[in-house]
Motif scaffolding. Structure first.
Motif, PDB file in Angstrom:
ATOM      1  N   CYS A 178       2.930   3.067  -9.941  1.00  0.00           N
ATOM      2  CA  CYS A 178       1.757   3.831 -11.152  1.00  0.00           C
ATOM      3  C   CYS A 178       2.386   4.568 -11.816  1.00  0.00           C
ATOM      4  CB  CYS A 178       0.716   4.049  -9.875  1.00  0.00           C
ATOM      5  SG  CYS A 178      -0.086   4.738 -11.755  1.00  0.00           S
ATOM      6  N   ASP A 228      -6.614  -5.709  -3.266  1.00  0.00           N
ATOM      7  CA  ASP A 228      -7.147  -4.640  -2.273  1.00  0.00           C
ATOM      8  C   ASP A 228      -7.951  -4.055  -3.498  1.00  0.00           C
ATOM      9  OD1 ASP A 228      -6.744  -3.209   0.092  1.00  0.00           O
ATOM     10  OD2 ASP A 228      -6.580  -1.744  -1.236  1.00  0.00           O
ATOM     11  N   ARG A 259      -7.003  -6.427 -13.611  1.00  0.00           N
ATOM     12  CA  ARG A 259      -8.363  -5.986 -13.018  1.00  0.00           C
ATOM     13  C   ARG A 259      -9.833  -6.657 -12.888  1.00  0.00           C
ATOM     14  NH1 ARG A 259     -11.420  -1.533 -14.608  1.00  0.00           N
ATOM     15  NH2 ARG A 259     -11.242  -1.852 -16.122  1.00  0.00           N
ATOM     16  N   THR A 276      -8.691  -9.221  -9.938  1.00  0.00           N
ATOM     17  CA  THR A 276      -9.064  -8.352  -8.639  1.00  0.00           C
ATOM     18  C   THR A 276     -10.444  -8.056  -8.303  1.00  0.00           C
ATOM     19  OG1 THR A 276      -6.763  -7.167  -9.534  1.00  0.00           O
ATOM     20  CG2 THR A 276      -7.831  -6.626  -7.487  1.00  0.00           C
ATOM     21  N   LEU A 323      -5.061   0.794 -10.999  1.00  0.00           N
ATOM     22  CA  LEU A 323      -4.217  -0.364 -12.626  1.00  0.00           C
ATOM     23  C   LEU A 323      -5.612   0.589 -13.798  1.00  0.00           C
ATOM     24  CD1 LEU A 323      -4.967  -3.542 -10.171  1.00  0.00           C
ATOM     25  CD2 LEU A 323      -2.901  -3.196 -12.394  1.00  0.00           C
ATOM     26  N   ARG A 325       2.078   1.745  -4.250  1.00  0.00           N
ATOM     27  CA  ARG A 325       1.567   1.354  -4.655  1.00  0.00           C
ATOM     28  C   ARG A 325       1.519   2.155  -6.296  1.00  0.00           C
ATOM     29  NH1 ARG A 325      -3.453  -1.029  -2.000  1.00  0.00           N
ATOM     30  NH2 ARG A 325      -4.208   1.329  -0.972  1.00  0.00           N
ATOM     31  N   GLU A 326       1.613   3.877  -5.314  1.00  0.00           N
ATOM     32  CA  GLU A 326       1.497   4.862  -5.764  1.00  0.00           C
ATOM     33  C   GLU A 326       2.634   5.098  -6.653  1.00  0.00           C
ATOM     34  OE1 GLU A 326      -0.814   6.570  -7.250  1.00  0.00           O
ATOM     35  OE2 GLU A 326      -3.035   6.016  -5.631  1.00  0.00           O
ATOM     36  N   ASN A 329      -1.606  -8.866  -4.104  1.00  0.00           N
ATOM     37  CA  ASN A 329      -1.564  -8.174  -2.862  1.00  0.00           C
ATOM     38  C   ASN A 329      -3.234  -7.182  -3.298  1.00  0.00           C
ATOM     39  OD1 ASN A 329       0.759  -7.833  -0.639  1.00  0.00           O
ATOM     40  ND2 ASN A 329       1.384  -7.826  -3.108  1.00  0.00           N
ATOM     41  N   ASP A 356      -8.867  -0.797  -3.040  1.00  0.00           N
ATOM     42  CA  ASP A 356      -7.683   0.511  -3.226  1.00  0.00           C
ATOM     43  C   ASP A 356      -6.630   0.323  -4.917  1.00  0.00           C
ATOM     44  OD1 ASP A 356      -8.647   1.825  -1.632  1.00  0.00           O
ATOM     45  OD2 ASP A 356      -7.791   1.444  -0.116  1.00  0.00           O
ATOM     46  N   ASN A 357      -6.252  -0.599  -5.673  1.00  0.00           N
ATOM     47  CA  ASN A 357      -5.550  -1.236  -6.301  1.00  0.00           C
ATOM     48  C   ASN A 357      -6.745  -0.739  -7.778  1.00  0.00           C
ATOM     49  OD1 ASN A 357      -3.928  -2.135  -4.567  1.00  0.00           O
ATOM     50  ND2 ASN A 357      -3.928  -4.268  -5.139  1.00  0.00           N
ATOM     51  N   ALA A 392       0.674  -1.526  -0.030  1.00  0.00           N
ATOM     52  CA  ALA A 392       0.563   0.335   0.135  1.00  0.00           C
ATOM     53  C   ALA A 392       0.720   0.836  -0.129  1.00  0.00           C
ATOM     54  CB  ALA A 392      -0.737   0.118   1.231  1.00  0.00           C
ATOM     55  N   PHE A 452       0.042  -6.549  -8.085  1.00  0.00           N
ATOM     56  CA  PHE A 452      -1.158  -6.325  -7.602  1.00  0.00           C
ATOM     57  C   PHE A 452      -2.159  -7.150  -7.683  1.00  0.00           C
ATOM     58  CE2 PHE A 452       0.049  -2.164 -10.028  1.00  0.00           C
ATOM     59  CZ  PHE A 452      -0.646  -0.895  -8.998  1.00  0.00           C
TER      60      PHE A 452
END
Length: 781
Positions: free
Chosen positions: A551, A575, A601, A604, A582, A547-548, A573, A577-578, A544, A570
């Motif tokens: 990105c 989540d 995506r 997920t 994505l 990941r930004e 993990n 918020d991913n 967490a 991804f």
């Protein structure tokens, strides 16, 4: 935490607004002899006129509550109130205000603006503003707003608190100056006001204030985060908990999750605990347990709390297993470990467990190379040996080859036998043990919690055998990381990837903020090997937190060679918020690459739906939500940056934390044992010259300055000031100008401002103001 503990600490704070806050609390509520004693003692140390006045009122208020002075009898008649109030003494006026019945505040509020206008005592004026805030006549709000320019800090603070509640829009034109105040409480209150106008920028400012190297700045941010909408404060506080090292601040920030029932918080807190040193891990575990308690007490899960708790435990265990699989996959991607005997034995032992086999099986659907998938399948074959022969089952240890010994030592796992411990200690401490076997024994000792190898590992970290040095470094990092604090920079600069990667793994627990800065420098380095290593090292970080950054890397990197490695994280993990991250990555890619991201995506979303984290009815709306959010982000990029934005108010910040700057700062700060937050804070101090409103001056925006050739130089000059517990000093020379000299291990703690010294230094950078930032090599009187 009791009032006594909080106010005692705040009364001693170097920040004036903290002392004011404590004194106002005491004037309103203080009623113990301990508080009275603290006040009378601390009053002797106070040197600020406004605070001195507040001390007088605070002592009077406490004495009155303790029946040490006569109480004021004041019958309240609404019509006669203004005249009676003005005629009373200062202490009487304060007591009247604090004892006003709630039912009378509304009818008396019509007089408040006029009483404020006539009031000469800043403490009473601030109290008038606070008491009548919510009932203040709407046509007289400007009377309060005008007080933002008051010389009294008590009044300015009161005005800020009130306008946040009744008229945040009126703060907008003041925000640019409020948000750069040198008083952290002013800044924190301004951020609270900004949340009503621009939540995204408010969160950015809160995050920035929490990242300050100054303790009271962080404390002000924590206290004010409790007034934020929980969904806005949640992520900055979780990030703070992951990066912070101060136990007291961790406990204070953790209270946010002890008063807000959030079913997702325990999962994040468990991740943070997993990546923390033991002392901090205990604190986070306590916060986690209290978070579970509030979830249960509030009943937000109905009768499903027990199911939730069981699911939480099983998911935490599964996540550890998945992290182990990720680590193995990343090592398989390193050529030097591709045929490693120890690694092979560890995996063979692990795949005997059902949960590990299932995790490897799950990894086969990740976006990883066919080569790695084939390797996984080899280990999952049913004809693989069911167990790796253990040591005690073999009767001819002396006749085994070194490779076979490595294989068997690597297979030792808990629960251990006493003879295993004896053997591991013997192999680890003997200089006659072959390097690869000795390294394997040291790593096995970590698994078996053998704590007797510290002194030998301190010597072995300097071994020319990279595998052995890496194992020793890993051992110390696990059991005694503080011993590595001033050595870790050397290993981070090692040309040997394995040693450098082990060092960063250790630093992640020692100083997670600096470890992330180093990881960022690796990501954006021009060195291909460092980029490759960065992707391998991500497994040791709370996803967490990075990941930004991942990105941004994928958005700014035209190559797709790292896409599979990124998507793997991804997938490992999953989540909610991913999902939008994505989506953003997908929008920046074309063809097969974009389709890969979309597949991840979708998988997920399916996974989260199976866990009950997304309702089926919402899935169909997600695409529209993300599309709308994406469009707004793109439009915002085209708009002028608001005057109150972090980027505009701190224009020097990007240059201090840009990719290249991070690399430079980390290289030299780590080499000389100085932590990045210190350099960061000093850099900000050099660039910014700001005060609160009116009289405050802001240094004009200038170019970044210039990098200097680090050639050893001798300079002599007067020491103007010593900072950061003796880690740096401001020097004024006669001919060469001003220097900011940074030392290691507090070497300046004994030098005296105003005296002349000779410094041998390595100049690194000249700031826009002409100050030369340098690193100390030698100090002479």
């Amino acid at each position: 935490m009791s009032l006594e503990v909080d106010v005692t600490s705040d009364l001693q704070a170097p920040i004036k607004s903290f002392r004011i806050f404590a004194l106002e609390q005491i004037i309103r509520d203080g009623s113990s002899s301990d508080i009275l004693n603290t006040l009378e003692k601390q009053q002797q140390c106070e040197d600020d006129d406004e605070c001195k006045l507040l001390f007088v009122h605070a002592i009077a208020a406490v004495k009155q509550r303790l029946n040490l002075t006569e109480k004021v009898n004041f019958s309240i008649d609404a019509e006669a109130f203004p005249q009676r109030f003005v005629a009373a003494s200062v202490n009487e006026r304060l007591e009247i205000l604090f004892n006003l019945p709630a039912a009378l505040i509304a009818p008396l509020s019509k007089w408040a603006p006029d009483l404020l206008e006539k009031e000469s005592n800043p403490t009473v004026a601030a109290t008038i503003i606070k008491i009548f805030a919510r009932r203040w006549p709407k046509d007289r709000v400007n009377d309060i707003t005008a007080k933002l320019l008051s010389e009294s800090l008590s009044i300015r603070l009161a005005v800020l608190e009130v306008l946040i509640q009744i008229s945040p829009k009126s703060l907008e034109k003041f925000l640019p100056k409020l948000l750069i105040s040198d008083d952290p409480r002013i800044r924190a209150l301004a951020i609270r006001g900004l949340i009503e106008l621009d939540p995204d920028e408010a969160i950015a400012h809160l995050d920035f204030l929490l990242a300050s190297p100054e303790r009271h700045h962080k404390l002000a941010a924590i206290r004010n985060s409790f007034f934020f909408p929980f969904n806005c404060a949640r992520e900055p506080i979780l990030k703070f908990l992951a990066l912070e090292k101060d136990p007291d601040l961790i406990e204070k920030a953790g209270c946010l999750f002890e008063v807000n029932a959030d079913p997702e918080a325990p999962f994040r807190l468990a991740d943070i605990a997993q990546n923390s040193l033991s002392q901090k891990a205990v604190l986070i575990q306590n916060i986690l347990q209290n978070s579970l308690n509030i979830i249960q007490k509030t009943g937000i899960l109905g009768d499903k709390f027990e199911v939730f708790q069981n699911d939480f435990q099983s998911r935490i265990i599964k996540k550890k297993v998945v992290a182990f699989v990720q680590e193995i996959l990343s090592k398989w991607g390193m050529p030097e470990l591709e045929a490693d005997v120890e690694l092979n034995a560890v995996v063979l032992q692990a795949v005997q467990r059902k949960d590990v086999r299932e995790a490897f099986q799950q990894a086969l659907i990740w976006e990883i190379s066919d080569k790695i998938k084939d390797k996984i399948r080899q280990y999952l074959q049913p004809d693989k040996p069911e167990e790796v022969p253990s040591i005690e089952k073999n009767l001819s240890w002396d006749n085994l080859s070194n490779e076979e010994r490595v294989r068997r030592i690597a297979a030792i796992d808990l629960p251990s036998q006493a003879e295993n411990i004896t053997l591991l200690e013997s192999l680890s401490t003997s200089d006659n043990t072959p390097g690869d076997l000795r390294a394997t024994a040291i790593r096995a000792s970590i698994r078996l919690q053998i704590r007797t190898l510290g002194s030998i590992c301190e010597r072995l970290i300097n071994s020319p055998d990279v595998n052995l040095a890496s194992a020793a470094l890993e051992y110390l990092g696990f059991f005694d990381p503080e011993k590595l604090f001033h050595l870790i920079g050397k290993f981070l600069q090692s040309p040997l990837p394995r040693l450098r990667m082990t060092a960063l793994r250790v630093l992640q627990k020692l100083d997670p903020a600096q470890a992330i800065s180093n990881l960022k420098a690796m990501f954006f380095s021009n060195n291909q090997i460092k980029k490759d290593n960065a992707f391998s090292l991500m497994v040791y970080f709370d996803f967490a937190l990075i990941r930004e950054m991942l990105c941004h890397f994928l958005e700014s990197n035209n190559e797709n060679k790292y896409l599979d490695a990124a998507l793997c994280y991804f997938q490992a993990n999953p989540d909610f918020d991913n999902l939008f991250i994505l989506y953003k990555i997908q929008q920046n890619l074309l063809g097969d690459a974009a389709e890969k991201v979309q597949r991840v995506r979708i998988k997920t979303i399916e996974h989260l739906q199976n866990l009950g984290k997304i309702e089926a009815s919402r899935i169909s709306l997600l695409e529209e939500e993300f599309s709308e959010k994406w469009k707004k982000e793109q439009e915002k990029k085209k708009e002028a940056i608001p005057d109150y934005s972090v980027k505009k108010l701190f224009p020097e910040l990007p240059s201090l934390i840009s990719q290249s700057a991070v690399a430079i700062l980390n290289e030299f700060s780590l080499r000389y044992g100085i932590m990045l937050p210190i350099i960061f804070s000093l850099g900000i101090a050099l660039f910014l010259g700001m005060n609160f409103l009116g009289e405050g001056k802001k240094a004009p925006v200038k170019p970044k300055g210039e990098e200097l050739l680090p050639v050893e130089t001798s300079v002599s000059g007067l020491v103007n000031e010593v900072f950061e517990r003796g880690c740096s000093a401001a020097i004024q020379t006669e001919k060469k100008g001003k220097f900011l000299v940074i030392a290691k291990h507090g070497e300046f703690s004994e030098i005296k401002p105003g005296e002349k010294y000779t410094f041998t230094i390595l100049p690194m950078r000249k700031t826009p103001d002409g100050v030369i930032v340098a690193y100390l090599q030698k100090l002479e009187k």
